[in-house]
Design an enzyme around this catalytic site. Structure first.
Site, PDB file in Angstrom:
ATOM      1  N   GLY A  10       0.842  -1.210   0.000  1.00 56.05           N
ATOM      2  CA  GLY A  10       0.000   0.000   0.000  1.00 56.05           C
ATOM      3  C   GLY A  10       0.864   1.242   0.000  1.00 56.05           C
ATOM      4  N   THR A  12       1.543   3.351  -2.288  1.00 51.15           N
ATOM      5  CA  THR A  12       1.098   4.507  -3.076  1.00 51.15           C
ATOM      6  C   THR A  12       0.167   5.436  -2.298  1.00 51.15           C
ATOM      7  OG1 THR A  12      -0.745   3.246  -3.994  1.00 51.15           O
ATOM      8  CG2 THR A  12       1.282   3.298  -5.297  1.00 51.15           C
ATOM      9  N   GLN A  14      -1.450   7.567   1.189  1.00 51.55           N
ATOM     10  CA  GLN A  14      -0.947   8.645   2.056  1.00 51.55           C
ATOM     11  C   GLN A  14       0.103   8.125   3.046  1.00 51.55           C
ATOM     12  OE1 GLN A  14      -3.393  11.638   4.668  1.00 51.55           O
ATOM     13  NE2 GLN A  14      -3.106   9.822   5.924  1.00 51.55           N
ATOM     14  N   ASP A  15      -0.270   7.116   3.821  1.00 52.67           N
ATOM     15  CA  ASP A  15       0.625   6.654   4.879  1.00 52.67           C
ATOM     16  C   ASP A  15       1.858   5.963   4.299  1.00 52.67           C
ATOM     17  OD1 ASP A  15      -1.389   7.564   6.459  1.00 52.67           O
ATOM     18  OD2 ASP A  15      -1.801   5.666   7.479  1.00 52.67           O
ATOM     19  N   LEU A  82      -0.341  -1.684   4.797  1.00 50.95           N
ATOM     20  CA  LEU A  82      -1.238  -0.529   4.734  1.00 50.95           C
ATOM     21  C   LEU A  82      -2.255  -0.698   3.610  1.00 50.95           C
ATOM     22  CD1 LEU A  82       1.553   2.223   4.949  1.00 50.95           C
ATOM     23  CD2 LEU A  82       0.438   1.020   6.824  1.00 50.95           C
ATOM     24  N   ALA A  84      -5.329  -1.538   1.507  1.00 51.31           N
ATOM     25  CA  ALA A  84      -6.734  -1.750   1.858  1.00 51.31           C
ATOM     26  C   ALA A  84      -7.624  -0.902   0.970  1.00 51.31           C
ATOM     27  CB  ALA A  84      -6.985  -1.312   3.306  1.00 51.31           C
ATOM     28  N   GLN A  85      -8.843  -1.358   0.769  1.00 55.04           N
ATOM     29  CA  GLN A  85      -9.884  -0.454   0.295  1.00 55.04           C
ATOM     30  C   GLN A  85     -10.189   0.372   1.545  1.00 55.04           C
ATOM     31  OE1 GLN A  85     -12.245   1.841  -0.256  1.00 55.04           O
ATOM     32  NE2 GLN A  85     -13.672   0.455   0.722  1.00 55.04           N
ATOM     33  N   SER A 127      -7.952   0.166  12.648  1.00 53.64           N
ATOM     34  CA  SER A 127      -8.693   1.429  12.530  1.00 53.64           C
ATOM     35  C   SER A 127      -9.594   1.681  13.731  1.00 53.64           C
ATOM     36  CB  SER A 127      -9.544   1.407  11.263  1.00 53.64           C
ATOM     37  OG  SER A 127     -10.460   2.475  11.285  1.00 53.64           O
ATOM     38  N   GLU A 129     -12.312   2.968  13.515  1.00 51.05           N
ATOM     39  CA  GLU A 129     -13.692   2.707  13.105  1.00 51.05           C
ATOM     40  C   GLU A 129     -14.228   1.455  13.787  1.00 51.05           C
ATOM     41  OE1 GLU A 129     -15.853   4.310  10.809  1.00 51.05           O
ATOM     42  OE2 GLU A 129     -14.483   6.001  10.823  1.00 51.05           O
ATOM     43  N   TYR A 150     -16.276  -1.667   6.264  1.00 50.40           N
ATOM     44  CA  TYR A 150     -14.853  -1.376   6.465  1.00 50.40           C
ATOM     45  C   TYR A 150     -14.431  -1.714   7.888  1.00 50.40           C
ATOM     46  CZ  TYR A 150     -10.707   1.587   7.293  1.00 50.40           C
ATOM     47  OH  TYR A 150      -9.460   2.065   7.653  1.00 50.40           O
ATOM     48  N   ARG A 185      -3.887  13.040   1.302  1.00 52.58           N
ATOM     49  CA  ARG A 185      -5.167  12.333   1.348  1.00 52.58           C
ATOM     50  C   ARG A 185      -5.796  12.349  -0.042  1.00 52.58           C
ATOM     51  NH1 ARG A 185      -7.493   8.802   4.919  1.00 52.58           N
ATOM     52  NH2 ARG A 185      -8.389   9.823   6.715  1.00 52.58           N
TER      53      ARG A 185
HETATM   54  P1  NDP Z   1      -4.858   4.974   1.131  1.00 52.58           P
HETATM   55  O1  NDP Z   1      -6.234   4.707   0.641  1.00 52.58           O
HETATM   56  O2  NDP Z   1      -4.260   6.310   0.840  1.00 52.58           O
HETATM   57  O3  NDP Z   1      -3.869   3.846   0.593  1.00 52.58           O
HETATM   58  C1  NDP Z   1      -4.202   2.479   0.662  1.00 52.58           C
HETATM   59  C2  NDP Z   1      -3.454   1.702  -0.399  1.00 52.58           C
HETATM   60  O4  NDP Z   1      -4.032   0.394  -0.459  1.00 52.58           O
HETATM   61  C3  NDP Z   1      -3.596   2.291  -1.787  1.00 52.58           C
HETATM   62  O5  NDP Z   1      -2.466   3.059  -2.087  1.00 52.58           O
HETATM   63  C4  NDP Z   1      -3.750   1.112  -2.721  1.00 52.58           C
HETATM   64  O6  NDP Z   1      -2.535   0.834  -3.389  1.00 52.58           O
HETATM   65  C5  NDP Z   1      -4.070  -0.053  -1.810  1.00 52.58           C
HETATM   66  N1  NDP Z   1      -5.429  -0.545  -2.098  1.00 52.58           N
HETATM   67  C6  NDP Z   1      -6.539   0.183  -2.384  1.00 52.58           C
HETATM   68  N2  NDP Z   1      -7.587  -0.625  -2.612  1.00 52.58           N
HETATM   69  C7  NDP Z   1      -7.132  -1.887  -2.478  1.00 52.58           C
HETATM   70  C8  NDP Z   1      -7.729  -3.168  -2.623  1.00 52.58           C
HETATM   71  N3  NDP Z   1      -9.021  -3.300  -2.936  1.00 52.58           N
HETATM   72  N4  NDP Z   1      -6.963  -4.268  -2.421  1.00 52.58           N
HETATM   73  C9  NDP Z   1      -5.651  -4.137  -2.103  1.00 52.58           C
HETATM   74  N5  NDP Z   1      -5.007  -2.944  -1.974  1.00 52.58           N
HETATM   75  C10 NDP Z   1      -5.756  -1.846  -2.157  1.00 52.58           C
HETATM   76  O7  NDP Z   1      -4.864   4.718   2.726  1.00 52.58           O
HETATM   77  P2  NDP Z   1      -4.029   5.468   3.875  1.00 52.58           P
HETATM   78  O8  NDP Z   1      -2.622   5.585   3.457  1.00 52.58           O
HETATM   79  O9  NDP Z   1      -4.793   6.647   4.334  1.00 52.58           O
HETATM   80  O10 NDP Z   1      -4.155   4.397   5.060  1.00 52.58           O
HETATM   81  C11 NDP Z   1      -3.249   3.309   5.189  1.00 52.58           C
HETATM   82  C12 NDP Z   1      -3.921   2.200   5.958  1.00 52.58           C
HETATM   83  O11 NDP Z   1      -4.321   2.681   7.237  1.00 52.58           O
HETATM   84  C13 NDP Z   1      -5.183   1.649   5.307  1.00 52.58           C
HETATM   85  O12 NDP Z   1      -5.250   0.276   5.572  1.00 52.58           O
HETATM   86  C14 NDP Z   1      -6.297   2.371   6.037  1.00 52.58           C
HETATM   87  O13 NDP Z   1      -7.493   1.619   6.022  1.00 52.58           O
HETATM   88  C15 NDP Z   1      -5.717   2.480   7.430  1.00 52.58           C
HETATM   89  N6  NDP Z   1      -6.200   3.597   8.229  1.00 52.58           N
HETATM   90  C16 NDP Z   1      -6.099   4.879   7.761  1.00 52.58           C
HETATM   91  C17 NDP Z   1      -6.541   5.931   8.535  1.00 52.58           C
HETATM   92  C18 NDP Z   1      -6.425   7.331   8.068  1.00 52.58           C
HETATM   93  O14 NDP Z   1      -6.957   8.227   8.740  1.00 52.58           O
HETATM   94  N7  NDP Z   1      -5.698   7.607   6.989  1.00 52.58           N
HETATM   95  C19 NDP Z   1      -7.134   5.708   9.875  1.00 52.58           C
HETATM   96  C20 NDP Z   1      -7.105   4.334  10.279  1.00 52.58           C
HETATM   97  C21 NDP Z   1      -6.675   3.335   9.479  1.00 52.58           C
HETATM   98  P3  NDP Z   1      -2.475   0.377  -4.949  1.00 52.58           P
HETATM   99  O15 NDP Z   1      -3.696   0.938  -5.640  1.00 52.58           O
HETATM  100  O16 NDP Z   1      -1.202   1.005  -5.421  1.00 52.58           O
HETATM  101  O17 NDP Z   1      -2.430  -1.106  -4.926  1.00 52.58           O
END
Ligand code: NDP
Length: 321
Positions: A10, A12, A14-15, A82, A84-85, A127, A129, A150, A185
């Protein structure tokens, strides 16, 4: 120099971008995974000027073979999952995809570590959530009451991590993170939408900003602070789970008011409530208690809501993140 290798699934997002920067600063060899590294945008890594320092690779966490191969090939000391959808709103539209990416994705990584027979440490992105509405500040002993697909998926992933730690002795931690924001974000998130809207209107655009329920209350922090907590969890002598939050709760209305005040405007003249943007079930209040993280990790949020809003609006006014 740490000489350690990290794999960030993950990367790509934010985190992923902020964590990559932090680990590079600490001397790690950083491998970043996207589902399709050939087609992915690495805009966030480019924005932070570290794209050429992160070795990118394709991994889909929902595909065990792909995870296993990456773990074998890279041989990481630490994995940060990191991927996740990550949108609560979208999870109501795509519940199966959400559950698969989070619950199956986490399970696949745990299994791959188990098969690797190496002491790989895992950070799993949990999370806040999972807590549902927080009448009092949630800590690590607060029961989960998830209220979205989620949150249900993140709760399952939390227990997977706890189970593999207990049953197989893996060094695996869940960070139960409350909302953390930044100019990286994606635009679909309300905080970024507000920062962009305030900047757009300040530049003379007359179109209103449409928002859903601005009465919700959240504990909002600054993403670069939060990735430090992720790293810190994996440096401890024993694995554990931690709530990461500022400890302060504010309404979305306060967020909006601060954002427009940053550009000298009154939000009430520019914001319209749109019932179409309301979710099937939304949390009223998110409130976290990071006392354990402070005590064990020495971690504390450095930035509060006002700083977060100010930095996000400033980035939009400069036209870059
Ligand atoms: P982002 O949505 O910015 O990044 C998540 C990454 O997961 C994407 O870059 C993408 O990479 C990959 N991704 C997206 N959809 C899918 C999928 N269906 N299957 C597999 N990979 C997928 O999230 P954040 O950086 O904000 O958060 C990082 C993690 O922390 C996440 O798991 C989020 O749920 C969790 N989180 C975030 C919070 C927040 O406030 N930001 C709070 C609590 C938890 P690519 O498309 O390149 O494969």
């Amino acid at each position: 120099m740490s000489g350690k290798k990290a794999l960030i699934c993950g990367v790509t997002g934010q985190d992923g971008a902020y964590l990559s920067r932090l680990l590079l600063e600490k001397g790690y060899e950083v491998h970043g995974a996207s589902r399709d590294a050939q087609a992915a945008s690495f805009a966030n890594l480019q924005t932070l000027k570290i794209r050429d320092k992160v070795q990118v690779t394709s991994v889909n966490v929902t595909d065990f073979r792909s995870v296993m191969q990456a773990v074998e090939r890279i041989g990481p000391d630490e994995i940060y999952n990191l991927a996740a959808q990550s949108s609560v709103g979208l999870s109501f539209e795509q519940p199966a995809q959400t559950l698969e990416s989070i619950s199956l994705g986490t399970l696949n990584i745990l299994e791959a570590i188990r098969f690797a027979h190496r002491p790989i440490r895992l950070y799993s992105a949990g999370s806040s959530e999972c807590f549902g509405n927080c009448d009092t500040a949630a800590d690590e002993s607060t029961p989960f009451r998830p209220r979205s697909p989620y949150a249900i998926a993140k709760a399952a992933a939390f227990w997977e991590v706890a189970n593999y730690r207990e049953a197989y002795g893996l060094f695996a931690c869940t960070g139960i993170l409350f909302n953390h924001e930044s100019p990286l974000r994606p635009e679909r998130y309300v905080t970024r939408k507000i920062a962009m809207g305030a900047a757009r209107i300040a530049r003379g655009d007359t179109e209103k900003l449409y928002l859903g329920n601005i009465g919700i209350r959240r504990d909002w922090g600054w993403a670069p602070d939060y990735v430090e907590a992720m790293w810190s969890m994996l440096q401890q002598p024993t694995p554990d789970d931690f709530v990461i939050a500022t400890g302060e709760t504010h309404s979305l209305e306060e967020f909006v008011a601060l954002a427009f005040a940053e550009v000298g405007l009154d939000w009430k003249a520019h914001v319209v409530s749109d019932p179409a943007l309301l979710r099937p079930s939304d949390l009223e209040t998110g409130r976290g208690n990071p006392a354990k993280a402070t005590q064990v990790l020495g971690w504390k949020a450095r930035h509060r809501l006002k700083d977060v809003v100010s930095m996000m609006v400033a980035a939009e006014m400069q036209g870059k993140s």
